[in-house]
Design a protein around this motif. Sequence first.
Motif, PDB file in Angstrom:
ATOM      1  N   PRO A   1      26.356  31.133  63.816  1.00 21.84           N
ATOM      2  CA  PRO A   1      26.734  30.467  63.625  1.00 21.84           C
ATOM      3  C   PRO A   1      27.405  29.209  62.450  1.00 21.84           C
ATOM      4  N   LYS A   2      28.605  28.217  62.823  1.00 19.49           N
ATOM      5  CA  LYS A   2      28.637  27.548  61.946  1.00 19.49           C
ATOM      6  C   LYS A   2      29.613  26.464  62.950  1.00 19.49           C
ATOM      7  N   PRO A   3      29.557  25.363  61.995  1.00 21.15           N
ATOM      8  CA  PRO A   3      29.613  24.172  62.805  1.00 21.15           C
ATOM      9  C   PRO A   3      31.086  24.216  63.228  1.00 21.15           C
ATOM     10  N   LYS A   4      31.956  23.979  64.451  1.00 17.69           N
ATOM     11  CA  LYS A   4      33.061  23.510  64.456  1.00 17.69           C
ATOM     12  C   LYS A   4      33.402  23.277  63.714  1.00 17.69           C
ATOM     13  N   GLN A   5      33.747  22.606  63.114  1.00 14.22           N
ATOM     14  CA  GLN A   5      34.517  21.492  62.135  1.00 14.22           C
ATOM     15  C   GLN A   5      35.059  22.560  61.003  1.00 14.22           C
ATOM     16  N   TYR A   6      34.009  23.309  60.765  1.00 15.66           N
ATOM     17  CA  TYR A   6      34.195  23.952  59.407  1.00 15.66           C
ATOM     18  C   TYR A   6      34.941  25.205  59.514  1.00 15.66           C
ATOM     19  N   CYS A   7      35.484  25.363  60.817  1.00 17.94           N
ATOM     20  CA  CYS A   7      35.990  26.622  61.134  1.00 17.94           C
ATOM     21  C   CYS A   7      37.698  26.267  60.862  1.00 17.94           C
ATOM     22  N   ALA A   8      38.079  27.519  60.864  1.00 21.94           N
ATOM     23  CA  ALA A   8      39.840  27.520  60.164  1.00 21.94           C
ATOM     24  C   ALA A   8      40.336  28.270  61.389  1.00 21.94           C
ATOM     25  N   PHE A   9      40.201  27.905  62.334  1.00 26.27           N
ATOM     26  CA  PHE A   9      40.616  28.604  63.807  1.00 26.27           C
ATOM     27  C   PHE A   9      42.038  29.337  63.642  1.00 26.27           C
ATOM     28  N   VAL A  10      42.786  28.919  63.171  1.00 27.91           N
ATOM     29  CA  VAL A  10      44.558  29.053  62.687  1.00 27.91           C
ATOM     30  C   VAL A  10      44.632  28.849  61.096  1.00 27.91           C
ATOM     31  N   GLY A  11      45.809  29.673  60.635  1.00 26.14           N
ATOM     32  CA  GLY A  11      45.792  29.071  59.389  1.00 26.14           C
ATOM     33  C   GLY A  11      44.804  29.706  58.146  1.00 26.14           C
ATOM     34  N   GLY A  12      44.712  28.413  57.207  1.00 26.90           N
ATOM     35  CA  GLY A  12      43.585  28.782  56.112  1.00 26.90           C
ATOM     36  C   GLY A  12      42.914  27.374  56.102  1.00 26.90           C
ATOM     37  N   ARG A  13      43.105  26.650  56.510  1.00 25.46           N
ATOM     38  CA  ARG A  13      42.149  25.245  56.703  1.00 25.46           C
ATOM     39  C   ARG A  13      41.380  24.913  57.606  1.00 25.46           C
ATOM     40  N   SER A  14      40.031  24.960  57.911  1.00 31.89           N
ATOM     41  CA  SER A  14      39.090  24.374  58.868  1.00 31.89           C
ATOM     42  C   SER A  14      39.714  22.933  59.429  1.00 31.89           C
ATOM     43  N   LEU A  15      39.500  22.634  60.049  1.00 33.66           N
ATOM     44  CA  LEU A  15      39.201  20.987  61.057  1.00 33.66           C
ATOM     45  C   LEU A  15      39.365  20.462  60.237  1.00 33.66           C
ATOM     46  N   PHE A  16      38.439  20.304  59.362  1.00 30.75           N
ATOM     47  CA  PHE A  16      37.408  19.278  58.686  1.00 30.75           C
ATOM     48  C   PHE A  16      38.848  18.712  57.603  1.00 30.75           C
TER      49      PHE A  16
ATOM     50  N   ILE B   1      28.636  13.823  56.007  1.00 35.38           N
ATOM     51  CA  ILE B   1      27.978  15.060  56.443  1.00 35.38           C
ATOM     52  C   ILE B   1      26.438  15.375  56.821  1.00 35.38           C
ATOM     53  N   ALA B   2      26.077  16.222  57.559  1.00 38.97           N
ATOM     54  CA  ALA B   2      24.773  15.937  57.846  1.00 38.97           C
ATOM     55  C   ALA B   2      24.294  17.167  56.751  1.00 38.97           C
ATOM     56  N   ARG B   3      23.123  16.683  56.668  1.00 41.20           N
ATOM     57  CA  ARG B   3      22.273  17.726  55.566  1.00 41.20           C
ATOM     58  C   ARG B   3      22.088  19.139  55.745  1.00 41.20           C
ATOM     59  N   GLU B   4      21.843  19.035  56.681  1.00 42.91           N
ATOM     60  CA  GLU B   4      21.723  20.730  56.419  1.00 42.91           C
ATOM     61  C   GLU B   4      23.548  21.708  56.435  1.00 42.91           C
ATOM     62  N   HIS B   5      23.954  20.970  56.666  1.00 43.03           N
ATOM     63  CA  HIS B   5      25.413  21.542  56.472  1.00 43.03           C
ATOM     64  C   HIS B   5      25.964  21.134  55.216  1.00 43.03           C
ATOM     65  N   ARG B   6      25.426  20.847  54.650  1.00 40.66           N
ATOM     66  CA  ARG B   6      25.749  20.379  52.688  1.00 40.66           C
ATOM     67  C   ARG B   6      26.141  21.196  52.306  1.00 40.66           C
ATOM     68  N   ARG B   7      26.203  22.786  51.738  1.00 40.99           N
ATOM     69  CA  ARG B   7      26.640  23.656  51.384  1.00 40.99           C
ATOM     70  C   ARG B   7      27.642  24.465  51.851  1.00 40.99           C
ATOM     71  N   GLU B   8      27.742  24.128  53.228  1.00 40.77           N
ATOM     72  CA  GLU B   8      29.270  24.368  54.056  1.00 40.77           C
ATOM     73  C   GLU B   8      30.348  23.293  53.491  1.00 40.77           C
TER      74      GLU B   8
ATOM     75  N   SER C   1      31.363  23.366  49.640  1.00 40.99           N
ATOM     76  CA  SER C   1      32.021  24.361  49.779  1.00 40.99           C
ATOM     77  C   SER C   1      33.396  24.108  49.882  1.00 40.99           C
ATOM     78  N   GLN C   2      33.849  23.663  50.822  1.00 39.71           N
ATOM     79  CA  GLN C   2      34.970  22.915  51.846  1.00 39.71           C
ATOM     80  C   GLN C   2      35.853  21.764  51.091  1.00 39.71           C
ATOM     81  N   LEU C   3      34.703  20.756  50.217  1.00 35.36           N
ATOM     82  CA  LEU C   3      35.673  19.843  49.802  1.00 35.36           C
ATOM     83  C   LEU C   3      36.207  20.457  47.896  1.00 35.36           C
ATOM     84  N   ASP C   4      35.672  21.499  47.807  1.00 35.03           N
ATOM     85  CA  ASP C   4      35.943  21.835  46.335  1.00 35.03           C
ATOM     86  C   ASP C   4      37.559  21.932  46.346  1.00 35.03           C
TER      87      ASP C   4
END
Length: 331
Positions: free
Chosen positions: A34-49, A69-76, A79-82
């Motif tokens: 599982p992975k929240p949709k917003q954090y997926c890169a469906f094309v290229g190297g950037r996620s929707l987020f 952000i949701a508490r349960e998605h903090r790690r994801e 990492s994408q805010l880095d």
Amino acid sequence: MEGSRMPNQTWSIVSVADDGGRIRAFIQRWLGHPKPKQYCAFVGGRSLFQHTLDRAAGLCQPERIVTVIAREHRREAWSQLDGRTGGTVLVEPRHCETAASIFLPLTYIRARDPRATVVLYPSDHFVYPEYRFLGSVRRAVWTAEWLPDRLVLLGVPPDRLELDYGWIMPGEQLDGSTQYQIKAVEAILEKPTAVQADAALAGGALWNTGVLAAKAELVWQLGWQCFPDLMARFEAFSAVIGTPREAGVLDEMYQEMPAHHFFSELVQCVPERTAVIEMSDVLWSDWGKPEWITNSLRRIGRQPAFPLECLNRPFAPISQAVSDGSVAANM
């Protein structure tokens, strides 16, 4: 009315609290976990987020971006805010529908800038090309400054009958422009029936992109009008922002937070307080179904990052995958 620079009180709200559940099963097939949709890169190297953060940074100062952000998605999320300037990042203790996810950052913004104009960006939508989309957002911001008693929505012309999108029925023109018309709104339909959506399509309605610009104080006032039970909590919370009590009060507040939907319970109920700008020559989709993703990418000549076999491959339900260990093995 419009210029090259944004008003210096422009703020952006990027909400990533929802998990995009409509395509959860497809993502499970593609990634194996599982992975929240917003954090997926469906094309290229950037996620929707990440795309959404970059758009917001293109229109306002980075310190005026507030991300939820949701508490349960903090790690994801972290990492994408880095390497990106995410401004203020707020963690929702739990998801309580979209109204809370909007009024939480709005509470912080009002505390810092009572005269703010805010732009609401859904974090899981696709737009192309981005420069034309941002041009429409600029027009929405300037319109919100010009019409401070209106919520300014961005709409797109529909190309089919669609029950999963909200619809906006434009009314009379409010400005004198012949190129970028600003119109009043006669009605807004969230979660329409087939008959309602068909009538909206025939009547020249627009799809609601969920992108909205407005004065922060107007949104706050309308919140009190539409769901005072929720607003009383955020009004009290504003008094403890920046104090040692802030984190504890936030957690306690969310234990019994009322669940309200921002568009169906607020925006839909006040069409007389809204305006709409039609985005032209912009491809938009909320990518709520896998086939919408492939169709959008085909139209711009891009290949998806996932194999097309994922669209129809049999798979075990997520609960079964967890029980037999296959999810854990792929995380």
